[in-house]
Design an enzyme around this catalytic site. Structure first.
Site, mmCIF file in Angstrom:
data_model
loop_
_atom_site.group_PDB
_atom_site.id
_atom_site.type_symbol
_atom_site.label_atom_id
_atom_site.label_comp_id
_atom_site.label_asym_id
_atom_site.label_seq_id
_atom_site.Cartn_x
_atom_site.Cartn_y
_atom_site.Cartn_z
ATOM 1 N N ARG A 1 0.823 -1.218 0.000
ATOM 2 C CA ARG A 1 0.000 0.000 0.000
ATOM 3 C C ARG A 1 0.861 1.274 0.000
ATOM 4 N NH1 ARG A 1 -2.101 -3.744 -1.049
ATOM 5 N NH2 ARG A 1 -3.988 -4.721 -0.273
ATOM 6 N N SER B 1 -10.626 0.337 3.479
ATOM 7 C CA SER B 1 -9.810 0.191 4.679
ATOM 8 C C SER B 1 -9.328 1.558 5.157
ATOM 9 C CB SER B 1 -8.601 -0.703 4.400
ATOM 10 O OG SER B 1 -9.022 -2.008 4.058
ATOM 11 N N GLU C 1 -4.592 4.513 5.521
ATOM 12 C CA GLU C 1 -4.712 4.104 4.125
ATOM 13 C C GLU C 1 -5.617 5.105 3.405
ATOM 14 O OE1 GLU C 1 -6.173 0.206 1.608
ATOM 15 O OE2 GLU C 1 -4.867 -0.078 3.335
#
Length: 265
Positions: free
Chosen positions: A142, A184, A254
């Site tokens: 990520r 998320s 995130e």
């Protein structure tokens, strides 16, 4: 070069944000560096003190085969890529099914599911700074160090679209909440899961105003109706504080908070 009015309380997946004028780029040469690029608004939280915003027009939504490379415009939705790959028997993009957002946004954060990430089969990207090969871009879970606007991406082609893998990915997403959300909220820390930590800290289902950590999946920040930017920021801050106090782990966002007060946080 045109502008459009966007109501982020309707347009963004989390249904939070102001009404704002957004610059729409029809050509690469129209890019202006003082603007912040948004895509499908699926993993962002836009605040009242946002910088000037811009987005790519549908001119950048395309997909075709060039030799042994798959060429995809940055404004192309993930679902469109999956459909193209199914039709043309191309493997390794099944995980994009039901993954919200456009290819440009997915590349910026190296989106994926478990070990399947969009960088796995990337060859290069075309940006306002020129063409960057995959090995010129630092990336990981990520994360990328891309500091440019993405216009196009090229991926290596491997034949063999897998219907079973597609079904597996679709099944894995059935445990996600149906309330408006930005996906998320936090990245999973090494060797652990953000959802587990939030639940262990007693915050699963916890709400501030109409923003809450979902009862279905604790790492999903959801809007229960009339959630505000202030509510969202407050509950994100609470989770970071509570998890750090109890476990000594610093959760990393995130979700992207697009507000001048938080862009560097």
């Amino acid at each position: 070069m045109t502008h459009k009015t966007v109501d982020f309380s309707r347009f963004s997946s989390i249904r939070v944000g102001p009404v704002a004028e957004v610059l729409v780029l029809e050509k690469e040469t129209e890019y202006t560096p003082e603007h912040y690029m948004i895509g499908g608004a699926n993993n962002i939280l836009v605040g009242p003190e946002h910088p000037p915003l811009m987005t790519l027009s549908k001119t950048f939504s395309y997909i075709h085969i060039d030799g042994n490379e798959l060429v995809v415009g940055a404004a192309t939705p993930g679902g469109k890529v999956v459909s193209f790959c199914k039709k043309n028997d191309i493997a390794n993009f099944e995980f994009l099914s039901r993954l919200p957002g456009t290819i440009g946004g997915m590349l910026m954060m190296n989106a994926g599911l478990k070990e399947f990430e969009i960088f796995n089969h990337l060859k290069s990207i075309t940006t306002d700074a020129g063409v960057l090969a995959k090995d010129e871009i630092a990336h990981g879970y990520r994360f990328t160090d891309i500091d440019a606007v993405i216009f196009e991406a090229r991926f290596e082609i491997e034949r063999g679209f897998c219907a079973e893998r597609l079904q597996m990915f679709q099944q894995m997403r059935t445990n996600q909440p149906h309330n408006p959300s930005a996906g998320s909220c936090f990245k999973n820390p090494p060797g652990d899961y953000a959802g587990r930590l939030i639940e262990a800290a007693g915050l699963k289902g916890h709400r501030i105003g109409d923003m809450a950590f979902s009862e279905v999946h604790a790492n999903f920040l959801v809007n229960l109706g009339s959630g505000t930017f202030e509510d969202a920021v407050a509950i994100i801050k609470l989770a970071k504080e509570r998890v750090f106090e109890q476990f000594g782990i610093a959760l990393e966002n995130e979700i992207k908070i697009i507000d001048r007060r938080y862009l560097k946080s």
